[in-house]
Design a protein around this motif. Structure first.
Motif, PDB file in Angstrom:
ATOM      1  N   ASN A 249       0.838  -1.190   0.000  1.00  0.00           N
ATOM      2  CA  ASN A 249       0.000   0.000   0.000  1.00  0.00           C
ATOM      3  C   ASN A 249       0.876   1.244   0.000  1.00  0.00           C
ATOM      4  N   SER A 250       1.017   1.868  -1.174  1.00  0.00           N
ATOM      5  CA  SER A 250       1.814   3.087  -1.297  1.00  0.00           C
ATOM      6  C   SER A 250       0.931   4.312  -1.527  1.00  0.00           C
ATOM      7  N   ARG A 251      -0.344   4.195  -1.192  1.00  0.00           N
ATOM      8  CA  ARG A 251      -1.239   5.348  -1.316  1.00  0.00           C
ATOM      9  C   ARG A 251      -0.787   6.438  -0.345  1.00  0.00           C
ATOM     10  N   LEU A 252      -0.729   7.688  -0.819  1.00  0.00           N
ATOM     11  CA  LEU A 252      -0.282   8.800   0.007  1.00  0.00           C
ATOM     12  C   LEU A 252      -1.381   9.854   0.128  1.00  0.00           C
ATOM     13  N   ASP A 253      -1.590  10.339   1.343  1.00  0.00           N
ATOM     14  CA  ASP A 253      -2.533  11.422   1.596  1.00  0.00           C
ATOM     15  C   ASP A 253      -1.802  12.739   1.317  1.00  0.00           C
ATOM     16  N   CYS A 254      -2.240  13.444   0.277  1.00  0.00           N
ATOM     17  CA  CYS A 254      -1.543  14.651  -0.171  1.00  0.00           C
ATOM     18  C   CYS A 254      -2.307  15.925   0.187  1.00  0.00           C
ATOM     19  N   GLY A 255      -3.293  15.800   1.047  1.00  0.00           N
ATOM     20  CA  GLY A 255      -4.159  16.930   1.360  1.00  0.00           C
ATOM     21  C   GLY A 255      -3.447  18.133   1.943  1.00  0.00           C
TER      22      GLY A 255
END
Length: 279
Positions: A249-255
């Motif tokens: 899981n390499s999903r990144l929160d960029c908010g």
């Protein structure tokens, strides 16, 4: 305004070289295996800001070259960060999704606890920690799955392999956001300029392309746009062993990057289509 960038031939460094008022220094000028020399380069040129786009990025080889990887990914950034702090200029350092273990399915926020699976990730995390300890006007920008027309990357590997094979087995349980190197370079440039006037925005941020996808789906899109008759067989990570473990899981929160710097996640599909059309 002059920005000094470490790196000249890498994917992000090449894109930085196209931007105004950026001086890029390659290995001949700034060898990251010599942290003291890198710090002296900053002290000598006294730029308005520094961007570190250079790193030891061979993930599998790092398993047997840990000392070199640590020197380049941890000791050199520490020395550069200290030099920047000493003359009070911004320092933007590029890091990686590999500082996380890849568990779960939710995007990783910047303040999530890192737990790298491999030597590359550990050395990059050591660099992050060293920069944070030095302090000053710094931003650590984590990103993932970088691609561009330059250097080695997943897109170029797929094009090379797809040109000679009818089918490829690609992992489908590694998910992340492919990120155009051009957008990383533009983000670093914007951040460096912003830190000159807003040092309170220092910290750790994330930037990855959108939408998130699996490696297998990314490969399928590459072959579709390139009009290559190469099928993709989806497999699990355990079916494709490598010397270094990869996060699933390499999903990144960029908010927070968008909120504080106005930088949105780039659409990788649009950039990929433009890149392959140009080829």
């Amino acid at each position: 305004m002059t920005i000094l960038a470490f790196g000249r031939t890498g994917q992000v460094a090449t894109e930085l070289s196209y931007l105004p008022n950026v001086m890029c220094f390659g290995r001949d000028d700034a060898d990251l295996t010599d942290p003291v020399a890198c710090a002296k380069l900053v002290e000598t040129h006294r730029p308005r800001a520094v961007i570190n786009a250079a790193a030891y990025t061979n993930v599998d080889r790092a398993e047997v070259e840990e000392d070199i990887a640590h020197l380049v990914n941890a000791e050199a950034p520490k020395a550069i960060a200290q030099a920047c702090a000493d003359i009070d200029i911004p320092f933007v350092h590029i890091s990686t999704d590999y500082v996380f273990d890849g568990s779960g399915h939710d995007p990783w926020p910047p303040d999530a606890r890192p737990f790298p699976l491999n030597t590359y990730g550990r050395t990059k995390l050591s660099g992050e920690n060293a920069i944070s300890e030095v302090g000053g006007r710094y931003v650590i920008l984590r990103t993932s799955w970088v691609f561009s027309p330059n250097g080695e990357n997943f897109v170029k590997s797929m094009l090379r392999l797809g040109a000679t094979r009818d089918e490829l087995r690609i992992v489908a349980d590694q998910v992340g956001g492919p990120t155009p190197a051009r957008d990383i370079a533009l983000a670093c440039h914007t951040i460096a300029k912003e830190l000159m006037v807003s040092p309170g925005k220092a910290g750790v941020y994330h930037l990855s392309g959108t939408p998130d996808c699996s490696r297998a789906d990314f490969a399928r899109e590459i072959f579709t746009i390139a009009q290559m008759p190469c099928d993709v067989e989806a497999i699990l990570t355990c079916e494709f062993p490598t010397p270094a473990d990869r996060p699933k899981n390499s999903r990144l929160d960029c908010g927070s990057l968008e909120q504080r710097f106005g930088i949105s996640r780039p659409n990788w599909h649009s950039y990929l289509q433009a890149q392959l059309t140009e080829c």
